[in-house]
Design an enzyme around this catalytic site. Structure first.
Site, PDB file in Angstrom:
ATOM      1  N   GLU A  48     -68.828 -20.448 -61.015  1.00 12.19           N
ATOM      2  CA  GLU A  48     -68.732 -20.177 -59.577  1.00 12.19           C
ATOM      3  C   GLU A  48     -70.106 -20.054 -58.908  1.00 12.19           C
ATOM      4  O   GLU A  48     -70.185 -20.059 -57.688  1.00 12.19           O
ATOM      5  CB  GLU A  48     -67.848 -18.951 -59.304  1.00 12.19           C
ATOM      6  N   HIS A  72     -61.422 -26.307 -58.862  1.00 16.83           N
ATOM      7  CA  HIS A  72     -61.664 -25.090 -58.072  1.00 16.83           C
ATOM      8  C   HIS A  72     -61.131 -25.281 -56.645  1.00 16.83           C
ATOM      9  O   HIS A  72     -60.245 -26.106 -56.431  1.00 16.83           O
ATOM     10  CB  HIS A  72     -63.147 -24.733 -58.101  1.00 16.83           C
ATOM     11  N   LYS A 117     -62.741 -16.088 -47.454  1.00 12.07           N
ATOM     12  CA  LYS A 117     -62.026 -15.953 -48.740  1.00 12.07           C
ATOM     13  C   LYS A 117     -62.598 -14.789 -49.533  1.00 12.07           C
ATOM     14  O   LYS A 117     -61.882 -14.058 -50.193  1.00 12.07           O
ATOM     15  CB  LYS A 117     -62.179 -17.260 -49.521  1.00 12.07           C
TER      16      LYS A 117
HETATM   17  O1  LIG Z   1     -60.939 -14.389 -63.268  1.00 11.61           O
HETATM   18  C1  LIG Z   1     -61.596 -14.492 -62.229  1.00 11.61           C
HETATM   19  O2  LIG Z   1     -61.667 -13.566 -61.398  1.00 11.61           O
HETATM   20  C2  LIG Z   1     -62.316 -15.745 -61.968  1.00 11.61           C
HETATM   21  C3  LIG Z   1     -62.524 -16.641 -62.987  1.00 11.61           C
HETATM   22  C4  LIG Z   1     -63.236 -17.924 -62.790  1.00 11.61           C
HETATM   23  O3  LIG Z   1     -62.248 -18.941 -62.740  1.00 11.61           O
HETATM   24  P1  LIG Z   1     -62.309 -20.253 -63.701  1.00 11.61           P
HETATM   25  O4  LIG Z   1     -62.310 -19.805 -65.101  1.00 11.61           O
HETATM   26  O5  LIG Z   1     -61.095 -21.008 -63.276  1.00 11.61           O
HETATM   27  O6  LIG Z   1     -63.594 -20.963 -63.325  1.00 11.61           O
HETATM   28  C5  LIG Z   1     -64.050 -17.952 -61.513  1.00 11.61           C
HETATM   29  O7  LIG Z   1     -64.552 -19.220 -61.274  1.00 11.61           O
HETATM   30  C6  LIG Z   1     -63.233 -17.447 -60.353  1.00 11.61           C
HETATM   31  O8  LIG Z   1     -63.996 -17.452 -59.181  1.00 11.61           O
HETATM   32  C7  LIG Z   1     -62.803 -16.005 -60.591  1.00 11.61           C
HETATM   33  C1  LIG Z   2     -63.197 -20.423 -58.207  1.00  9.36           C
HETATM   34  C2  LIG Z   2     -63.202 -19.438 -57.302  1.00  9.36           C
HETATM   35  O1  LIG Z   2     -62.125 -18.764 -56.818  1.00  9.36           O
HETATM   36  P1  LIG Z   2     -60.638 -18.524 -57.324  1.00  9.36           P
HETATM   37  O2  LIG Z   2     -60.518 -17.044 -57.550  1.00  9.36           O
HETATM   38  O3  LIG Z   2     -59.765 -18.991 -56.216  1.00  9.36           O
HETATM   39  O4  LIG Z   2     -60.440 -19.300 -58.596  1.00  9.36           O
HETATM   40  C3  LIG Z   2     -64.474 -18.962 -56.695  1.00  9.36           C
HETATM   41  O5  LIG Z   2     -64.438 -17.922 -56.005  1.00  9.36           O
HETATM   42  O6  LIG Z   2     -65.522 -19.600 -56.867  1.00  9.36           O
END
Ligand SMILES: O=C(O)C1=C[C@@H](OP(=O)(O)O)[C@@H](O)[C@H](O)C1
Ligand SMILES: C=C(OP(=O)(O)O)C(=O)O
Length: 428
Positions: free
Chosen positions: A317, A344, A414
């Site tokens: 992220e 994403h 967001k």
């Molecule tokens: O568990 C979480 O809070 C998150 C995990 C990640 O997702 P991904 O593993 O799909 O990248 C991250 O990118 C997202 O913003 C938040």
């Molecule tokens: C991937 C992201 O969000 P989400 O929690 O919607 O997966 C993010 O915040 O970069």
């Protein structure tokens, strides 16, 4: 890739007037807030969640918990979350927006209730991966009707609880699938044992965050290589404080490198499972000075940014903001390990390659990342694809490039509705 309509409002990202000298308070962590809300809903007694994030994703999570039979109330800057107790007893709908955490963490909770709950959200969430999680939830006993789509909209029909037990899971497209099963595991009759199949999940810090928060709420998660277990447990944590969001801090941290001067982020924890904590070592690797003191993190730009090879698999992220910074580097860079960013908020690799190139940078998509060759940049329209982190990336570019017109800045709500005001304040 689909492009939002050209008529959306824009924000001209301000150019830095000189070296920065700013202290920026960032709001609570999205990932910690939404885990705390879920665990609080599963707890045996109310939880006071202190200083949680208040943003679109956090509100969507509270709305989901309400639809699922839970309750909450604001107490100043805090939120008191009440347990779900019996879960949903009436048919309900959960609105997902484009929140990965809501889409992945709440369907299991519907299985604990005794009524059908329908899940759907923005057009974009229908394209984001979730099928492997739905399969694993079915293995755990959930009754899910997705009309074979493997995507929202789908309905979870609650039958008063979930057996849980052993499930196989391919979590290579998103760590959130694994986190979802582990967070709900204490409420399953037999807990849950997840055996990972497929490739290594991305975002390891978020998995550590899940395990750490389960422990904080009184569960005893175990991990043995690719196998995870959490037994049935009565959760409790009457008082839980949320850390500042270190990924939201990323554009401000990076601003010190792009514009020079010093940016301080108060409240930066001494220890954190947030991926944003990697910024300290990333800034050092990119030639900047980052110092963590009792007052927070202080980052000072050195005026030189070497090109770098960065594997961001664990901290995907952070990619949009880091990619923007690397457009100002003294040499070419390669970002790898982030193929999952195609699932994403938008296809972030395509979006970054398109938009950074449109402003003059040499940016090329690879199979699992980006190749960035710095070149003189110019202003222009910067599309954001309804992605908060693209707005943040546009802001970073604007620090040194006049006339970067960032599309739909409100989409940053967001995770940080006050982002543009905080950005302006940093520069004043
Ligand atoms: O568990 C979480 O809070 C998150 C995990 C990640 O997702 P991904 O593993 O799909 O990248 C991250 O990118 C997202 O913003 C938040
Ligand atoms: C991937 C992201 O969000 P989400 O929690 O919607 O997966 C993010 O915040 O970069």
């Amino acid at each position: 890739m689909s492009q939002p309509p050209a008529s959306q409002p824009t924000w001209t990202a301000p150019v830095a007037p000189g070296p920065l000298d700013a202290t920026v308070r960032v709001p609570g962590s999205k990932s910690i807030t939404n885990r705390a809300f879920v665990l609080a809903a599963l707890a045996a007694e109310p939880t006071l969640v202190r200083a949680p994030l208040d943003s679109r994703d956090a509100r969507l999570m509270l709305g989901a918990l309400e639809a699922l039979g839970g309750g909450w109330e604001r107490r100043g800057e805090d939120v008191l979350v009440r347990p779900l107790v019996h879960g949903s007893t009436e048919p309900a709908s959960v609105v997902l927006g484009n929140a990965g955490t809501v889409a992945r963490f709440t369907p299991a909770l519907a299985g604990l209730g005794s009524a059908p709950v329908t899940f759907d959200g923005d057009e974009a969430i229908r394209r984001r991966p979730i099928a492997p999680l739905l399969s694993a939830l079915r293995e755990a006993g959930a009754d899910i009707d997705d009309a074979g789509r493997g995507a929202p909209p789908f309905t979870v029909r609650g039958h008063g609880g979930l057996p849980g037990g052993k499930v196989d899971l391919d979590s290579s497209a998103s760590s959130q699938f694994l986190s979802a099963l582990l967070l709900a595991g204490p409420a399953f009759d037999a807990g849950v044992t997840v055996r990972l199949t497929g490739g290594t999940p991305p975002s390891e810090p978020h998995i550590a965050m899940t395990l750490g928060m389960l422990t904080r709420f009184g569960a005893s998660p175990e991990r043995d290589g690719a196998e995870f277990h959490v037994g049935p447990a009565a959760l409790s944590c009457p008082d839980f404080a949320v850390e500042p969001d270190l990924s939201t801090a990323a554009p401000f941290v990076v601003a010190a490198a792009a514009a020079g001067g010093t940016v301080r982020i108060p409240g930066w924890p001494e220890y954190s499972t947030q991926p944003g904590d990697w910024l300290r070592s990333l800034m050092a690797e990119l030639g900047q000075r980052a110092e963590l003191t009792a007052d927070g993190l202080s980052v000072t730009g050195t005026g030189e940014i070497p090109g770098a090879r960065l594997d961001l698999h664990e901290v995907g992220e952070l990619t949009p903001v880091i990619a923007a910074l690397l457009c100002f580097a003294d040499g070419p860079s390669v970002i790898s390990g982030v193929a999952h960013l195609r699932g994403h908020e938008t296809d972030r690799l395509a979006a970054l390659a398109t938009e950074l190139s449109a402003l003059g940078a040499g940016v090329r998509e690879t199979a699992d990342g980006l190749e960035i060759t710095p070149a003189p940049l110019h202003g222009g329209h910067f599309r954001t694809y309804d992605d908060h982190r693209l707005v943040m990336a546009g802001a970073v570019l604007g620090l040194r490039v006049p006339g970067v017109s960032v599309e739909n800045p409100a989409t940053v709500g967001k995770t940080f509705p006050g982002f543009t005001a905080a950005w302006d304040a940093m520069l004043s």
